[in-house]
Design an enzyme around this catalytic site. Structure first.
Site, PDB file in Angstrom:
ATOM      1  N   LYS A 270       0.809  -1.210   0.000  1.00 58.53           N
ATOM      2  CA  LYS A 270       0.000   0.000   0.000  1.00 58.53           C
ATOM      3  C   LYS A 270       0.851   1.272   0.000  1.00 58.53           C
ATOM      4  O   LYS A 270       2.044   1.256   0.283  1.00 58.53           O
ATOM      5  CB  LYS A 270      -0.965  -0.013   1.186  1.00 58.53           C
ATOM      6  CG  LYS A 270      -2.119  -0.979   0.966  1.00 58.53           C
ATOM      7  CD  LYS A 270      -3.222  -0.827   1.971  1.00 58.53           C
ATOM      8  CE  LYS A 270      -4.424  -1.700   1.577  1.00 58.53           C
ATOM      9  NZ  LYS A 270      -5.497  -1.659   2.577  1.00 58.53           N
TER      10      LYS A 270
ATOM     11  N   ARG B 159      -3.948 -10.276   4.575  1.00 61.60           N
ATOM     12  CA  ARG B 159      -4.453 -10.210   3.199  1.00 61.60           C
ATOM     13  C   ARG B 159      -3.332  -9.646   2.336  1.00 61.60           C
ATOM     14  O   ARG B 159      -2.909  -8.505   2.516  1.00 61.60           O
ATOM     15  CB  ARG B 159      -5.694  -9.319   3.131  1.00 61.60           C
ATOM     16  CG  ARG B 159      -6.321  -9.207   1.747  1.00 61.60           C
ATOM     17  CD  ARG B 159      -7.538  -8.300   1.781  1.00 61.60           C
ATOM     18  NE  ARG B 159      -8.153  -8.186   0.461  1.00 61.60           N
ATOM     19  CZ  ARG B 159      -7.800  -7.290  -0.461  1.00 61.60           C
ATOM     20  NH1 ARG B 159      -6.816  -6.437  -0.207  1.00 61.60           N
ATOM     21  NH2 ARG B 159      -8.410  -7.242  -1.625  1.00 61.60           N
TER      22      ARG B 159
END
Length: 284
Positions: free
Chosen positions: A230, A264
C-alpha cells in the site's frame, strides 16, 4: 503477545483454525487495481489460484471493483460479471478452496455466495449498501458465512478527503463498535474486523493504527490486516508499489506480533514465511 480470543471461523460448515494466523491471497479481477501485478485475467485465474494455494493461502479474496483512491465506478452488473465466473472456475478446479468475495454490494455478495464463495469481505463495513447486513444475516440462516467488517469513511472516490479524527485509534474502534452491535443484533456470529489501512487514513494514521493494533483485541474478534504494497509503504520509502514487498513483510510481521489473525496479501509465500517464523517466537 495479545491475540484475539476467538480462534475459529465457520465457513459454510467447515471449521477454520486461526490459532496459527492465516494468509488470504488477493485476486483482483479489475483493470485498474493499484498494484498492476495483482490484476488477473480470467484465463490466468485458475493457475494463479493454484499457485497461491500451493504456497499456503488459506483463503482467496476475489474482487471486481478497484477500491484504490479515485477508482472508477463500476456497475453491480459489471462487477458480478467479472467475479462470478472466477468463483466458479476456481471451485471447479479446487472444490475445497475457501473464497472470499471482496464487495460492498449486497447483490454481488449474495450471487457470489450462491456460486460457492465462503466469506464476504466488505470494505465499507455496510455503509455503502443498506441491504448488506440483512443480506449477510439472511444467508447465514442457511449456512455459516463469516463477514469481514472493515472501517472506511465515504467512498473510494471521496475517502481520502475524510481523514480528520480526534484520535484515529479510538475513533476507528468506536465506529467499528457501532457496526458490530448492528451485526450482533441480526444474529451474525462470525465477524472478522479490519481497521481499514489506507481507507480514509493518512500514512501517519496507518502507522498509528498499527502501533496500537493490540487495542482492537477488546472486541475479542479475529483481526484481518491488509497492508500489502500500500501507499503507506512505498511513499514512506520513496519507491514504487512494485518494489514494496520487503516493506510489506516488515509491516506484516509487526501486525503478527500484535495479534493479527489473517494477512491479506498479494505475495502469499512471503506472508506464509512471516507467519511460520513469528510462530517460533517464545512469547506466543
Amino acid at each position: 503477545m495479545p491475540k484475539a480470543t476467538k480462534k475459529t471461523l465457520n465457513c459454510r460448515g467447515r471449521l477454520v483454525d486461526l490459532a496459527q494466523p492465516a494468509v488470504m491471497g488477493i485476486l483482483n479481477i479489475t483493470p485498474d487495481s493499484f498494484f498492476a501485478d495483482s490484476r488477473v485475467s480470467l484465463d490466468k485465474t485458475v493457475s494463479t489460484a493454484e499457485k497461491m494455494l500451493a504456497e499456503g493461502a488459506t483463503f482467496l479474496d476475489i474482487g471486481g471493483y478497484s477500491t484504490r483512491p479515485g477508482a472508477i465506478e463500476v456497475s453491480p452488473i459489471q462487477e458480478a460479471d467479472r467475479v462470478l465466473p472466477v468463483v466458479e472456475a476456481i471451485l471447479d478446479s479446487f472444490p475445497d478452496a475457501l473464497i472470499s468475495i471482496d464487495t460492498f454490494r449486497a447483490s454481488v455478495a449474495r450471487q457470489a455466495i450462491e456460486s460457492g464463495a465462503s466469506i464476504i469481505n466488505d470494505v465499507s463495513g455496510g455503509t455503502l449498501d443498506s441491504a448488506m447486513f440483512t443480506t449477510v444475516a439472511d444467508l447465514s440462516k442457511y449456512m455459516s458465512i463469516p463477514y469481514i467488517l472493515m472501517h472506511m469513511r465515504g467512498t473510494p472516490q471521496t475517502m481520502q478527503s475524510l481523514t480528520t479524527y480526534k484520535n484515529v485509534v479510538t475513533d476507528v474502534i468506536d465506529e467499528l463498535a457501532i457496526r458490530l452491535v448492528e451485526l450482533r443484533a441480526l444474529g451474525l456470529k462470525d465477524v472478522i474486523l479490519d481497521p481499514g489501512f489506507g481507507f480514509a487514513k493518512t500514512p501517519k494514521q496507518n502507522f498509528d493504527l498499527l502501533s496500537h493494533l493490540d487495542d482492537f483485541h477488546l472486541f475479542n474478534e479475529p483481526l484481518l490486516i491488509g497492508l500489502s504494497r500500500k501507499t503507506t509503504i512505498w511513499k514512506t520509502l520513496t519507491i514504487k508499489a512494485e518494489e514494496a514487498l520487503n516493506g510489506t513483510t516488515v509491516l506484516n510481521t509487526a501486525a503478527l506480533l500484535k495479534g493479527a489473525s489473517i494477512l491479506r496479501v498479494h505475495d502469499v509465500r512471503e506472508a506464509v514465511e512471516a507467519v511460520k517464523l513469528t510462530q517460533q517466537l517464545t512469547f506466543f
